[in-house]
Design an enzyme around this catalytic site. Structure first.
Site, PDB file in Angstrom:
ATOM      1  N   LEU A  64      42.308  40.284  38.447  1.00 54.45           N
ATOM      2  CA  LEU A  64      41.890  41.534  39.083  1.00 54.45           C
ATOM      3  C   LEU A  64      41.959  42.706  38.102  1.00 54.45           C
ATOM      4  CD1 LEU A  64      43.863  40.633  42.296  1.00 54.45           C
ATOM      5  CD2 LEU A  64      41.362  40.904  42.203  1.00 54.45           C
ATOM      6  N   PRO A  65      41.292  43.810  38.425  1.00 55.27           N
ATOM      7  CA  PRO A  65      41.170  44.909  37.445  1.00 55.27           C
ATOM      8  C   PRO A  65      42.479  45.646  37.132  1.00 55.27           C
ATOM      9  CG  PRO A  65      39.466  45.087  39.149  1.00 55.27           C
ATOM     10  CD  PRO A  65      40.430  44.030  39.603  1.00 55.27           C
ATOM     11  N   THR A  95      45.403  41.913  33.496  1.00 59.45           N
ATOM     12  CA  THR A  95      46.212  42.650  32.531  1.00 59.45           C
ATOM     13  C   THR A  95      46.790  43.862  33.241  1.00 59.45           C
ATOM     14  OG1 THR A  95      44.900  41.902  30.652  1.00 59.45           O
ATOM     15  CG2 THR A  95      46.198  43.901  30.341  1.00 59.45           C
ATOM     16  N   LYS A 170      50.666  40.786  25.379  1.00 60.19           N
ATOM     17  CA  LYS A 170      49.277  41.267  25.330  1.00 60.19           C
ATOM     18  C   LYS A 170      49.215  42.750  24.995  1.00 60.19           C
ATOM     19  CE  LYS A 170      44.763  41.496  27.148  1.00 60.19           C
ATOM     20  NZ  LYS A 170      43.775  41.202  28.165  1.00 60.19           N
ATOM     21  N   LYS A 245      42.254  51.363  28.586  1.00 59.21           N
ATOM     22  CA  LYS A 245      43.113  50.851  29.669  1.00 59.21           C
ATOM     23  C   LYS A 245      44.371  50.217  29.069  1.00 59.21           C
ATOM     24  CE  LYS A 245      43.710  47.123  32.939  1.00 59.21           C
ATOM     25  NZ  LYS A 245      43.309  45.733  33.251  1.00 59.21           N
TER      26      LYS A 245
END
Lengths: 297, 297, 297, 297
Positions: A64-65, A95, A170, A245
């Protein structure tokens, strides 16, 4: 295995297709009916809610975003936790920030479920080819348990440590990436202004101590690396808004941890400038445009 | 060949030794008599002034701390240009600003000499082993002319372009280096604060898009790379004050060229902070101390 | 007037006392019973929930640490919106992000209520003395409606524009403040290192173009301004962690708006460094310790 | 008094005129014959060299673009020190780096002369009106000795301390100025993007803790302060390239002193970006253009 898959966007859809190809049985959910159709045509079963998609499965995967979406899908009305059986493992490949992961894992644990963070690198190309890298945060047992499922979608399944360390890995990698790309950009633009041939300069950096992925694989100066987005008008790579982001997640995580990230915070402003100028969809290496003298004040 | 060699410091002395070993005849000059003695013991002829050292030679090589020294040795009283014959080639291996190179080359040309900038990378280890990289700025003819001489001291003799591009290449590479090292430092320290094992994080970065020399060869976090200065107390590498000098050259060159170097200027302040805390002699990767919460650097 | 007051912390408690002194009738709510007792002793009525505190009142005032608390008090179980009558005006004096204000105002409007953002400046001293500045975001009508209530707690009631502009004003002012304080710190520390008397330097800046509140009223160098926190060991002013919170709001708001704030983002890292060294409770002007060579902050 | 005046540029010419008006006798030198003519028409005596201009005088005043010019005029062939009598006082009103001042003062002392640094603020307007501020570095005796001369050209003659502290004061003030202007720019642009009226925001900042000369006198947002350059297209103020020069001096002085100036170094890059876009002649408050979304990437 029987798997619920929530989130069939640019990344999620090809990942789900690869699970089907590997012989897994899939319940899928997405708000976008077109995305759902493509998967049902390939053999998945469409479900009306995340809760329905996670009923009678062994694993649930979410892609999901942002953290707010994961929270809604997990703990909202008709959310996963309302429908899921005990002992089902939830794998979140979104993420998001490490602090949210910790909260979500606690919620899942209260419900008798295991929550594993498993963000990916490799982009839509890697998602389609099934060659993603998964950075997995969770106990060694949980890691062994999710590994076979992830192997249907990726090539490298790396155990990063306990819960949330997949996101930490990440975020930290992309922090370095955002900095090196802007750093290479200012060096290449400075070299150009001082009269050295950019290909020669790129060649020297790539065989010297300045060597980095942002220079030897993805050099932001057009023509230095033939396969880089810079050589095709900064299209088709890792978008500026996505870098923004991830640097935002790094900035927030650093703030919570009271850790300074001087260069990271500054690099974020550079990508923000690009985004404010309408270049948010260009590959992030377009940040070199801020350094090359092509425009007016 | 008959060569005059000016400047027998940590770098110049082993370079001169390698020229002797290769069979060249050397006039040497340095203000430090001990440095001179070591060379005369190996067969060089000591001279009282730069002028004397550059009389009756085919090449002059200078290896000096800063542009002011090159200027004095070149154009001061008893300087090279006062004693040298026409057509002698002057090779300056000092690391100095490109604008000074241009001035020195003009002075040399007026005198009938060729001036080539040929700064090096590889450190004292490379100088001793004869494995330096030379970044050469000058015409193709000048490059071909100096190449055999430089090959006695180095392994890679790279032609960067016209006069001063050797310095441009070195400055731009070290600009990237200064940025990536500080960037890797903040990512490694952030990861540590967020609970990931630094060796695991280093491993992920080194096989992903954050990959760079500052992480995979010289990682600033102790223990990640066994051969890095960080693992031996930040000793014996590339000193913080030397990085500060090179970032100063980059800052000055960028100011003259009206090129912004946001991250480079900020990175310079980080190394300056280290230097102000008395850490100027430590390897530059010690900059990670600013990010790890250990108190005083 | 009949007023519900939610949040009796360091700022809220003295503000509520001033409302009582001005003759208003108060329902109060706080999780901390000691804070509540002090107000009931002065004539307020304690209520068990935010909902109860906002029943049968004309205004509700909230003074809470962060947007998450405002959201819970507003829309949670037993929250304000569950108990409040139509046409009651909610005044939020917390410092939160403008985007949350917009959301909260929409929620309130759906419920038939007006939501006004009215963050303050002036600190606990101003809260006690009733001399706060209120920066009010809302329609002209809403502004006129809340003004008499706010005047019981403050001296300047400034109308900043429509909903959320009160927060925008506060965030933008504190962004300038965080930058000027760090800027004055580096100039004062540089001057000290270069041998000028700090009092003389302060005097020159304060009568010249460098003049600013951070220099002429709150100078971070001890002894330059007798009444500044720097002169009493950086105690008793505006804490570093509070500055960090406000710069965090500015950074987040800028990210949403795709506006770069280069200096603001960097200044945030400086205060973050101070906080990570354990100086989060010191006045924010202690940031000068990062520049003066005293070792650990 | 009998005075030699070297350097009749935009600042030097009106300063020299004011000395004549005050009844002093002037020898003048400049490479530009037009500049010289204007002074001889007003009663000054033109001289062929700096040396000739400083023969038989009590004071010499230099007003030159950079340290290299001062060095040439002082110690070059036909320089001042070759012609001057003992006990003559040299007043340098150029803005140069403190380290050069120290060197020049030593040279002058060796020659039996006193060297005083006395950079100015107030711009060409103040030079013409005779209302400059002089920041004087030198012994108390030297200060008293130069004061009457400087009073013919300025209103405030401030004693900053020993030799070079005049330059230190100017550099440190302008460091704060360069930072506050960029800081106010990002806050005003952020406020605009978030929907507050810039005049309202300016008004709030100017009566709050963000108050500074860059906001209340010279606000970079057009229309906030009627008399500021921003309101007349950024013309006629303090040029970006001049700010860049002063921040360059601050950066260099900080590097020598091993003092970090994080925000100053970053602000310099912002002005450098403006200059690289051709805006070097605009008032430095035009830096706000980097933050307002008016252009393409």
């Amino acid at each position: 295995m029987k798997i619920g898959f929530i989130g069939l966007g640019n990344m999620g859809a090809p990942m789900a297709h690869n699970l089907l190809k590997a012989g897994h049985t899939l319940n899928v959910f997405d708000l976008n009916p077109h995305a759902v159709q493509s998967l049902t045509a390939a053999g998945a079963t469409a479900k009306e809610t995340p809760k329905a998609a996670s009923t009678d499965v062994e694993y649930v995967i979410t892609m999901l975003p942002a953290a707010a979406h994961v929270r809604a899908v997990l703990a909202g009305a008709d959310g996963i936790l309302a429908g899921i059986a005990k002992n089902v493992t939830i794998i979140d490949s979104s993420t998001i920030d490490p602090a949210s992961v910790t909260t979500f894992a606690e919620l899942a644990n209260l419900n008798g479920n295991t929550f594993v963070d498993a963000p990916v690198s490799g982009g839509t190309g890697g998602a389609t080819a099934g060659t993603l890298t998964f950075m997995v945060g969770g106990s060694p047992t949980a890691y062994e348990h999710v590994k076979p499922v992830l192997q249907a979608m990726g090539k490298n399944i790396v155990h990063c440590g306990e819960t949330s360390t997949g996101q930490v890995a990440k975020i930290c990698n992309n922090l370095v990436l955002g900095i090196t790309m802007a750093g290479v950009s200012e060096a290449m633009a400075l070299g150009e202004a001082l009269g050295i041939d950019p290909k020669v300069l790129g060649g020297i950096i790539n065989t010297s101590t300045g060597r980095c992925w942002s220079s030897d694989t993805y050099n932001p100066f057009p023509g230095v690396i033939e396969t880089a987005p810079s050589t095709r008008g900064y299209t088709g790579g890792f978008g500026t808004d996505l870098m923004l982001k991830d640097l935002g997640l790094a900035t927030d995580a650093a703030r919570l941890a009271r850790q300074p990230i001087y260069l990271g915070a500054l690099a974020a402003q550079l990508y923000q400038t690009m985004s404010s100028k309408g270049a948010g969809k260009l590959d992030f290496s377009a940040v070199i445009k801020l350094y090359r003298n092509e425009g007016d004040a």
